[in-house]
Write an enzyme that holds these catalytic residues in place. Structure first.
Site, PDB file in Angstrom:
ATOM      1  CE  LYS A   1      25.907 -10.782  30.072  1.00  0.00           C
ATOM      2  NZ  LYS A   1      24.024 -10.450  30.535  1.00  0.00           N
TER       3      LYS A   1
ATOM      4  CE1 TYR B   1      27.583 -13.737  31.519  1.00  0.00           C
ATOM      5  CE2 TYR B   1      29.020 -12.197  30.530  1.00  0.00           C
ATOM      6  CZ  TYR B   1      28.290 -13.161  31.297  1.00  0.00           C
ATOM      7  OH  TYR B   1      27.810 -11.497  32.419  1.00  0.00           O
TER       8      TYR B   1
HETATM    9  N1  LIG Z   1      27.401 -10.394  38.394  1.00  0.00           N
HETATM   10  C1  LIG Z   1      28.265 -10.141  38.391  1.00  0.00           C
HETATM   11  O1  LIG Z   1      30.301  -9.852  38.145  1.00  0.00           O
HETATM   12  C2  LIG Z   1      28.062  -9.472  36.884  1.00  0.00           C
HETATM   13  C3  LIG Z   1      29.004  -8.801  35.403  1.00  0.00           C
HETATM   14  C4  LIG Z   1      28.837  -8.346  34.497  1.00  0.00           C
HETATM   15  C5  LIG Z   1      27.296  -8.556  34.238  1.00  0.00           C
HETATM   16  N2  LIG Z   1      26.360  -9.753  35.082  1.00  0.00           N
HETATM   17  C6  LIG Z   1      25.326  -9.482  34.102  1.00  0.00           C
HETATM   18  O2  LIG Z   1      23.812  -9.023  35.098  1.00  0.00           O
HETATM   19  C7  LIG Z   1      22.882  -9.867  35.110  1.00  0.00           C
HETATM   20  C8  LIG Z   1      22.545 -10.486  36.396  1.00  0.00           C
HETATM   21  O3  LIG Z   1      23.852 -11.575  37.148  1.00  0.00           O
HETATM   22  P1  LIG Z   1      23.596 -11.587  39.064  1.00  0.00           P
HETATM   23  O4  LIG Z   1      25.026 -12.351  38.744  1.00  0.00           O
HETATM   24  O5  LIG Z   1      22.459 -11.438  39.039  1.00  0.00           O
HETATM   25  O6  LIG Z   1      23.094 -13.586  37.928  1.00  0.00           O
HETATM   26  P2  LIG Z   1      22.190 -15.103  38.998  1.00  0.00           P
HETATM   27  O7  LIG Z   1      22.850 -15.337  38.357  1.00  0.00           O
HETATM   28  O8  LIG Z   1      22.801 -14.303  40.678  1.00  0.00           O
HETATM   29  O9  LIG Z   1      20.994 -14.075  38.543  1.00  0.00           O
HETATM   30  C9  LIG Z   1      20.194 -14.630  37.325  1.00  0.00           C
HETATM   31  C10 LIG Z   1      18.786 -14.594  37.603  1.00  0.00           C
HETATM   32  O10 LIG Z   1      18.095 -15.612  36.563  1.00  0.00           O
HETATM   33  C11 LIG Z   1      17.435 -15.910  36.068  1.00  0.00           C
HETATM   34  N3  LIG Z   1      16.790 -16.577  35.183  1.00  0.00           N
HETATM   35  C12 LIG Z   1      17.722 -17.933  34.452  1.00  0.00           C
HETATM   36  N4  LIG Z   1      16.816 -18.173  33.716  1.00  0.00           N
HETATM   37  C13 LIG Z   1      15.491 -17.113  33.601  1.00  0.00           C
HETATM   38  C14 LIG Z   1      14.834 -17.015  32.867  1.00  0.00           C
HETATM   39  N5  LIG Z   1      14.092 -18.930  31.995  1.00  0.00           N
HETATM   40  N6  LIG Z   1      13.459 -17.068  33.202  1.00  0.00           N
HETATM   41  C15 LIG Z   1      13.311 -16.195  34.340  1.00  0.00           C
HETATM   42  N7  LIG Z   1      14.917 -16.187  35.026  1.00  0.00           N
HETATM   43  C16 LIG Z   1      15.697 -16.519  34.537  1.00  0.00           C
HETATM   44  C17 LIG Z   1      17.892 -17.185  37.767  1.00  0.00           C
HETATM   45  O11 LIG Z   1      16.915 -17.476  38.518  1.00  0.00           O
HETATM   46  C18 LIG Z   1      18.901 -16.098  38.393  1.00  0.00           C
HETATM   47  O12 LIG Z   1      18.057 -15.523  39.744  1.00  0.00           O
HETATM   48  C19 LIG Z   1      22.804 -10.994  34.437  1.00  0.00           C
HETATM   49  O13 LIG Z   1      22.641 -10.191  33.630  1.00  0.00           O
HETATM   50  C20 LIG Z   1      25.077 -11.198  34.750  1.00  0.00           C
HETATM   51  O14 LIG Z   1      25.503 -11.502  33.080  1.00  0.00           O
HETATM   52  C21 LIG Z   1      26.318  -9.846  36.458  1.00  0.00           C
END
Ligand SMILES: NC(=O)c1ccc[n+]([C@@H]2O[C@H](COP(=O)([O-])OP(=O)(O)OC[C@H]3O[C@@H](n4cnc5c(N)ncnc54)[C@H](O)[C@@H]3O)[C@@H](O)[C@H]2O)c1
Length: 275
Positions: free
Chosen positions: A190, A186
């Site tokens: 990032k 991770y």
């Molecule tokens: N949720 C948090 O607290 C948080 C905090 C900081 C950063 N982020 C970042 O924000 C972004 C979104 O996070 P989230 O919480 O909505 O994640 P999430 O897991 O809800 O959504 C991720 C999506 O990516 C899709 N995915 C996975 N592999 C794939 C592929 N090969 N091709 C196409 N799509 C694919 C999944 O099906 C899923 O719908 C991520 O990059 C995450 O690291 C999230």
């Protein structure tokens, strides 16, 4: 141009990878609210289509959900052709998809620890989070460079600027080697996205394509209460984010409002990385 108009996205086609996920849907709602056309790109086609259909009704824009596997160049090329056939343009790419390996389980040897982290897991995390962002930038960004305009937004994380504080994942009563940790992949994904952002920003500056990153802090999503208490003690604002608290920043970064900004990383983490 007046300030309000700089945030307007009317008619702009915005590809959001991981568009069916928790934050992907929020980015799509924000784009639609500003008049843009969100294309929810996800391996989970059913969820992407369902979310896009709701957004289309709610905001009156032709939002679509399309299947794509961002780890495969051929899949992204096919996706690009579908979007171009349908809308004739791609204005904005939000590289949002990532895997977020769960920090749970308490076997005799915790699998997420650095010493144990399985290589196939590492490769999968990098394939989606980093290689996927590269492939989408190659295929869709090149289309923008050809058109002479475009914006790429990479979704990094507060863990793209600081190391995870492994103490917040600790479970009482377990020996050190049984404690799960936030996986190394991770951090690498990032931080890597911040590097990719700077590379793209300079590489395509003359072609009118801007690239920036956003580094969100953790979103509250009914996580374990003790975990939330430990995490929020590291955050000056004293709480996790609400899922809709990144919407305005995303619009700023993908619209003309940020026209003189490229290669930057906007950190929105309740102050966590300041401490
Ligand atoms: N949720 C948090 O607290 C948080 C905090 C900081 C950063 N982020 C970042 O924000 C972004 C979104 O996070 P989230 O919480 O909505 O994640 P999430 O897991 O809800 O959504 C991720 C999506 O990516 C899709 N995915 C996975 N592999 C794939 C592929 N090969 N091709 C196409 N799509 C694919 C999944 O099906 C899923 O719908 C991520 O990059 C995450 O690291 C999230």
């Amino acid at each position: 141009m007046n300030v309000k108009d700089q945030f307007d996205l009317t008619g702009r086609v915005v590809v959001i990878t991981g568009g069916a996920g928790l934050l992907g849907v929020k980015h799509a709602e924000a784009v639609a609210e500003m008049g843009g056309i969100p294309v929810l790109a996800d391996v989970d086609a059913a969820r992407a289509k369902a979310a896009a259909a709701k957004i289309a009704v709610r905001y009156g824009v032709p939002a679509v959900g399309l299947k794509v596997d961002i780890t495969k160049t051929a899949s992204v090329q096919k996706f690009r052709d579908q979007v171009l056939r349908r809308f004739g343009r791609i204005d904005i790419l939000i590289n949002n998809a990532a895997r977020n390996p769960k920090v749970e389980g308490n076997g005799r040897k915790a699998w997420s620890r650095l010493e144990n982290y399985p290589l196939p897991q590492w490769e999968l995390d990098l394939a989606v989070g980093l290689t996927g962002a590269l492939i989408c930038s190659q295929v869709l960004g090149a289309e923008m460079a050809r058109a002479g305009r475009g914006v790429i937004l990479n979704v990094a994380s507060d863990l793209g600027v600081i190391a995870p504080d492994q103490r917040i994942y600790r479970r009482p009563g377990l020996a050190e080697e049984q404690q799960m940790v936030k996986p190394v992949s991770y951090s690498v994904v990032k931080h890597g996205l911040v590097g990719l952002t700077k590379y793209l920003a300079t590489y395509w500056a003359e072609k009118g394509v801007r690239a920036n990153a956003i580094s969100p802090g953790g979103v509250f999503n009914e996580q374990d209460r003790d975990f939330v208490r430990r995490l929020t003690s590291l955050i000056p604002l004293g709480r996790m984010a609400r899922p809709d608290e990144y919407k305005a920043a995303v619009i700023f970064l993908v619209s003309d409002a940020s026209s003189y900004m490229t290669g930057a990383n906007l950190i929105i983490d309740g102050g966590r990385s300041t401490w």
